[in-house]
Design a protein around this motif. Sequence first.
Motif, mmCIF file in Angstrom:
data_model
loop_
_atom_site.group_PDB
_atom_site.id
_atom_site.type_symbol
_atom_site.label_atom_id
_atom_site.label_comp_id
_atom_site.label_asym_id
_atom_site.label_seq_id
_atom_site.Cartn_x
_atom_site.Cartn_y
_atom_site.Cartn_z
ATOM 1 N N SER A 154 -16.731 -7.935 -3.042
ATOM 2 C CA SER A 154 -15.781 -7.914 -1.711
ATOM 3 C C SER A 154 -14.284 -7.991 -1.889
ATOM 4 O O SER A 154 -13.676 -7.474 -1.157
ATOM 5 C CB SER A 154 -16.372 -9.163 -0.936
ATOM 6 O OG SER A 154 -16.029 -10.357 -1.514
ATOM 7 N N GLY A 155 -14.007 -8.812 -3.060
ATOM 8 C CA GLY A 155 -12.398 -9.178 -3.097
ATOM 9 C C GLY A 155 -11.665 -7.750 -3.295
ATOM 10 O O GLY A 155 -10.763 -7.443 -2.432
ATOM 11 N N PRO A 156 -12.082 -6.992 -4.512
ATOM 12 C CA PRO A 156 -11.193 -5.814 -4.613
ATOM 13 C C PRO A 156 -11.335 -4.810 -3.563
ATOM 14 O O PRO A 156 -10.307 -4.037 -2.969
ATOM 15 C CB PRO A 156 -12.067 -5.150 -5.743
ATOM 16 C CG PRO A 156 -12.396 -6.312 -6.550
ATOM 17 C CD PRO A 156 -12.815 -7.225 -5.498
ATOM 18 N N ARG A 157 -12.573 -4.713 -2.734
ATOM 19 C CA ARG A 157 -12.800 -3.843 -1.498
ATOM 20 C C ARG A 157 -11.983 -4.318 -0.458
ATOM 21 O O ARG A 157 -11.234 -3.337 0.367
ATOM 22 C CB ARG A 157 -14.128 -3.862 -1.078
ATOM 23 C CG ARG A 157 -14.424 -2.829 -0.207
ATOM 24 C CD ARG A 157 -15.875 -2.593 0.177
ATOM 25 N NE ARG A 157 -16.354 -1.903 -1.075
ATOM 26 C CZ ARG A 157 -17.844 -1.869 -1.259
ATOM 27 N NH1 ARG A 157 -18.649 -2.147 -0.280
ATOM 28 N NH2 ARG A 157 -18.271 -1.080 -2.407
ATOM 29 N N THR A 212 -1.333 3.219 6.198
ATOM 30 C CA THR A 212 -1.351 3.690 7.699
ATOM 31 C C THR A 212 -0.502 3.419 8.606
ATOM 32 O O THR A 212 0.411 4.294 9.313
ATOM 33 C CB THR A 212 -2.815 3.277 8.523
ATOM 34 O OG1 THR A 212 -3.739 3.913 7.750
ATOM 35 C CG2 THR A 212 -2.849 4.039 9.624
ATOM 36 N N VAL A 213 0.054 2.062 8.657
ATOM 37 C CA VAL A 213 1.061 1.595 9.694
ATOM 38 C C VAL A 213 2.347 2.154 9.032
ATOM 39 O O VAL A 213 3.302 2.444 9.932
ATOM 40 C CB VAL A 213 1.054 0.192 9.785
ATOM 41 C CG1 VAL A 213 2.255 -0.368 10.489
ATOM 42 C CG2 VAL A 213 -0.396 -0.457 10.480
ATOM 43 N N GLY A 214 2.663 2.134 8.008
ATOM 44 C CA GLY A 214 3.925 2.576 7.452
ATOM 45 C C GLY A 214 4.305 3.961 7.779
ATOM 46 O O GLY A 214 5.385 4.293 8.236
ATOM 47 N N ILE A 265 -5.223 5.198 -1.216
ATOM 48 C CA ILE A 265 -3.925 5.947 -1.106
ATOM 49 C C ILE A 265 -4.260 7.071 -0.021
ATOM 50 O O ILE A 265 -3.349 7.360 0.962
ATOM 51 C CB ILE A 265 -3.193 6.246 -2.352
ATOM 52 C CG1 ILE A 265 -2.818 4.737 -2.790
ATOM 53 C CG2 ILE A 265 -2.030 6.831 -1.963
ATOM 54 C CD1 ILE A 265 -2.320 4.896 -4.223
ATOM 55 N N ALA A 266 -5.065 7.966 -0.608
ATOM 56 C CA ALA A 266 -5.205 9.332 0.108
ATOM 57 C C ALA A 266 -5.718 8.785 1.643
ATOM 58 O O ALA A 266 -5.155 9.384 2.490
ATOM 59 C CB ALA A 266 -6.364 9.920 -0.529
ATOM 60 N N LEU A 267 -6.731 7.975 1.769
ATOM 61 C CA LEU A 267 -7.266 7.658 3.357
ATOM 62 C C LEU A 267 -6.232 7.156 4.111
ATOM 63 O O LEU A 267 -5.897 7.429 5.302
ATOM 64 C CB LEU A 267 -8.353 6.980 2.974
ATOM 65 C CG LEU A 267 -9.587 7.383 2.512
ATOM 66 C CD1 LEU A 267 -10.575 6.591 2.584
ATOM 67 C CD2 LEU A 267 -9.857 8.909 2.973
ATOM 68 N N VAL A 280 -9.064 -2.031 1.539
ATOM 69 C CA VAL A 280 -8.770 -1.769 3.015
ATOM 70 C C VAL A 280 -7.436 -2.238 3.540
ATOM 71 O O VAL A 280 -6.758 -1.434 4.186
ATOM 72 C CB VAL A 280 -9.961 -2.587 3.490
ATOM 73 C CG1 VAL A 280 -9.812 -2.575 5.144
ATOM 74 C CG2 VAL A 280 -11.236 -2.015 3.420
ATOM 75 N N VAL A 281 -7.205 -3.353 2.785
ATOM 76 C CA VAL A 281 -5.426 -3.916 3.235
ATOM 77 C C VAL A 281 -4.548 -2.617 2.833
ATOM 78 O O VAL A 281 -3.319 -2.547 3.601
ATOM 79 C CB VAL A 281 -5.341 -5.087 2.666
ATOM 80 C CG1 VAL A 281 -3.811 -5.282 2.804
ATOM 81 C CG2 VAL A 281 -6.048 -6.382 3.080
ATOM 82 N N LEU A 282 -4.619 -2.021 1.881
ATOM 83 C CA LEU A 282 -3.823 -0.888 1.201
ATOM 84 C C LEU A 282 -3.806 0.253 2.176
ATOM 85 O O LEU A 282 -2.775 0.672 2.398
ATOM 86 C CB LEU A 282 -4.390 -0.397 -0.209
ATOM 87 C CG LEU A 282 -3.411 0.759 -0.802
ATOM 88 C CD1 LEU A 282 -1.900 0.365 -0.947
ATOM 89 C CD2 LEU A 282 -4.059 0.974 -2.093
#
Length: 210
Positions: A16-19, A30-32, A108-110, A23-25
């Motif tokens: 769950s940690g890496p996932r 997206t916001v950027g 990154i792609a998503l 998701v945060v990335l």
Amino acid sequence: MSSMPADELTVAPTRSGPRRRLVVLVVVLTVGVLLVDQLTKVWALANLLETARRPLLGDLLGLRLVFNPGAALSIATGMTWVLTLIACAVVVVVVRVSRRLGSTGWAIALGLLLGGALGNLVDRLIREPGFGRGHVIDFIAYANVFVGNVADIAIVTAAALVVLQALRGIRLDGTREHTEPEHGSPKHAEPAPAELEHGEHGPDAPGADG
């Protein structure tokens, strides 16, 4: 009262940690992309004209304001509602599949894809001539081929990353289509205990019996 095995207690956090970080990335990208896209469009509306092209690199790259009712290269002009629905569908799909992320490249792609899709979707929802039919603001002129924006750059970059991940055989969850040895080519098999016992003189070798 039975206790959970230690290995089960440690597996969940490592997954769950890496996932969660991926998701945060996606969210940050997206916001950027959305912010940069909308801010540059505001700047274009205030500083550029539809009738004048401002050169940056001669005829190769310039700035010119365009109100695009269609998709890239002015495709599907007059079908703005359809394009709006497609953009909404892309956003929903990206949000859903991001729950299965296990690859930084896919994250990154998503993130780029979602930010670009939202950037152009905002235009279609809030700009003239009306809700769902708004014209997308384009201002980056590539030679005399087409005029795009920051959202388009993000979408094209995302498409290239998706192709790269597919060529590398990396799935959305981070696994590979073909399992490869962890340390390159497989190592030579270790000699069997019987071979070690007989050494170079196996049971069939000359002189092995006397």
